[in-house]
Design a protein around this motif. Structure first.
Motif, short mmCIF file in Angstrom:
data_model
loop_
_atom_site.label_atom_id
_atom_site.label_comp_id
_atom_site.label_asym_id
_atom_site.label_seq_id
_atom_site.Cartn_x
_atom_site.Cartn_y
_atom_site.Cartn_z
N ARG A 280 -51.68 6.98 18.30
CA ARG A 280 -51.63 5.68 17.63
C ARG A 280 -50.78 4.69 18.41
N PHE A 281 -49.66 5.18 18.96
CA PHE A 281 -48.82 4.27 19.73
C PHE A 281 -49.53 3.83 21.02
N ALA A 282 -50.26 4.73 21.65
CA ALA A 282 -51.04 4.36 22.83
C ALA A 282 -52.03 3.26 22.48
N GLY A 283 -52.59 3.34 21.27
CA GLY A 283 -53.49 2.30 20.80
C GLY A 283 -52.78 0.96 20.64
N TYR A 284 -51.55 0.99 20.14
CA TYR A 284 -50.77 -0.24 20.02
C TYR A 284 -50.53 -0.87 21.39
N ILE A 285 -50.17 -0.04 22.36
CA ILE A 285 -49.93 -0.55 23.71
C ILE A 285 -51.19 -1.20 24.26
N SER A 286 -52.30 -0.51 24.13
CA SER A 286 -53.56 -1.01 24.67
C SER A 286 -53.98 -2.32 24.00
N HIS B 68 -63.90 5.06 6.99
CA HIS B 68 -64.25 4.51 8.28
C HIS B 68 -63.04 4.59 9.21
N ILE B 69 -63.30 4.88 10.47
CA ILE B 69 -62.21 4.99 11.45
C ILE B 69 -61.79 3.59 11.87
N LYS B 70 -60.52 3.27 11.65
CA LYS B 70 -60.00 1.96 12.00
C LYS B 70 -58.93 2.04 13.09
N ASP B 71 -58.41 3.23 13.33
CA ASP B 71 -57.36 3.40 14.33
C ASP B 71 -57.94 3.20 15.72
N PRO B 72 -57.47 2.20 16.49
CA PRO B 72 -58.01 1.95 17.83
C PRO B 72 -57.91 3.17 18.75
N ALA B 73 -56.83 3.93 18.63
CA ALA B 73 -56.67 5.10 19.49
C ALA B 73 -57.75 6.14 19.21
N LYS B 74 -58.07 6.34 17.91
CA LYS B 74 -59.10 7.31 17.55
C LYS B 74 -60.47 6.83 18.01
N ILE B 75 -60.72 5.52 17.87
CA ILE B 75 -61.99 4.98 18.32
C ILE B 75 -62.15 5.17 19.82
N MET B 76 -61.08 4.92 20.57
CA MET B 76 -61.12 5.11 22.02
C MET B 76 -61.37 6.57 22.36
N ARG B 77 -60.74 7.48 21.61
CA ARG B 77 -60.94 8.90 21.88
C ARG B 77 -62.38 9.30 21.61
N LEU B 78 -62.98 8.79 20.53
CA LEU B 78 -64.37 9.10 20.24
C LEU B 78 -65.30 8.56 21.31
N LEU B 79 -64.98 7.37 21.82
CA LEU B 79 -65.78 6.80 22.90
C LEU B 79 -65.67 7.65 24.16
N GLU B 80 -64.45 8.15 24.44
CA GLU B 80 -64.26 9.01 25.60
C GLU B 80 -65.06 10.30 25.46
N LEU B 81 -65.03 10.90 24.26
CA LEU B 81 -65.79 12.12 24.02
C LEU B 81 -67.29 11.87 24.14
N SER B 82 -67.73 10.72 23.61
CA SER B 82 -69.14 10.38 23.70
C SER B 82 -69.57 10.22 25.14
N LEU C 114 -39.97 12.76 22.87
CA LEU C 114 -38.92 12.25 21.98
C LEU C 114 -39.16 12.63 20.52
N GLY C 115 -40.24 13.36 20.25
CA GLY C 115 -40.44 13.86 18.89
C GLY C 115 -41.67 13.36 18.17
N LEU C 116 -42.50 12.53 18.82
CA LEU C 116 -43.72 12.08 18.16
C LEU C 116 -44.79 13.15 18.27
N SER C 117 -45.52 13.35 17.19
CA SER C 117 -46.64 14.30 17.21
C SER C 117 -47.76 13.72 18.07
N GLY C 118 -48.74 14.55 18.37
CA GLY C 118 -49.86 14.09 19.19
C GLY C 118 -50.63 12.96 18.54
N SER C 119 -50.85 13.05 17.22
CA SER C 119 -51.60 12.00 16.53
C SER C 119 -50.83 10.68 16.49
N LEU C 120 -49.52 10.76 16.27
CA LEU C 120 -48.71 9.55 16.25
C LEU C 120 -48.62 8.95 17.66
N ALA C 121 -48.54 9.80 18.67
CA ALA C 121 -48.51 9.32 20.06
C ALA C 121 -49.81 8.60 20.41
#
Length: 233
Positions: free
Chosen positions: A113-119, A166-180, A104-111
């Motif tokens: 963030r929205f996934a983080g809101y859902i979670s 400092h990283i505060k975005d839950p989606a980014k934190i989750m992604r870093l945890l996944e990479l770790s 629908l037009g959201l960039s990957g980074s915005l998407a």
């Protein structure tokens, strides 16, 4: 408006959320509109007429659209009662499959963030209401009954700060945890491979080790200066 509702329910379904209350669904569509406005000059995805209601952003036309989708069977719904209050839960069945927010037009980074809101908020209405009421740009300085303005989000979306933070975005934190976790698993696989190789590695006796040491010593004494070239590629 229909696409925005289906997209929210699709993201919730992908996250394993079985049902969303009408209030939560409305606020999540609002957050989707906020993210969309960041990347589209202040325009919203749903086109809903948002205004400040008692519990934050609300849109009468969106509420009607959600009810209509439920009556038509496009989305699944179930009515219930808790503490003498009626409520309804909404979710997507097997069909239709809702659009992804990136479609629908959201960039990957915005998407992300929205996934983080859902979670974080889909199953916690209290935190969701607190976030949309106090921490979203259209709600700043708004009074009850005021139409909400999303133009300020366009300015925020254009800003590109270049400072460490400092990283505060839950989606980014989750992604870093996944990479770790992925790196940890890869390391463990590497260790297991090393152990397997060690189990089949030839056992060299003392005579072989002494011969190799003498050969190394001859190379060093015969060459004198050992050139060293270290380059970063």
């Amino acid at each position: 408006m229909r696409s925005a509702v289906l997209a929210v329910l699709q993201e919730a379904k992908q996250a394993g959320v079985r049902g969303i209350s009408k209030t939560s669904l409305t606020k999540l569509v609002y957050l989707l509109d906020c993210l969309y406005a960041e990347g589209h000059g202040g325009q919203t995805l749903s086109g809903a007429h948002w205004y400040l209601h008692h519990y934050g952003p609300f849109a009468t036309d969106l509420a009607s659209a959600i009810d209509e989708l439920g009556v038509q069977g496009v989305i699944q719904s179930k009515a219930g009662e808790s503490k003498n209050k009626e409520f309804a839960l909404f979710w997507l069945g097997e069909y239709p499959i809702g659009p992804r927010v990136t479609d629908l037009g959201l960039s990957g980074s915005l998407a992300s963030r929205f996934a983080g809101y859902i979670s974080k908020y889909a199953n916690d209405l209290g935190k969701l209401l607190d976030y949309v009421y106090f921490k979203t740009t259209p709600m700043r300085d708004a009074s009850p009954g005021d139409q909400l303005d999303f133009q300020g989000l366009a300015i925020e979306g254009e800003q590109t700060p270049h400072r460490h933070t400092h990283i505060k975005d839950p989606a980014k934190i989750m992604r870093l945890l996944e990479l770790s976790e992925a790196m940890r698993k890869k390391f463990e696989v590497g260790r297991a491979s090393d152990r397997a190789m060690a189990a089949h590695r030839p056992i060299y006796d003392g005579a072989f080790s002494r011969a190799m040491a003498e050969a190394d010593a001859e190379d060093v004494t015969s060459n004198g200066h050992i050139p060293f070239d270290a380059r970063l590629i």
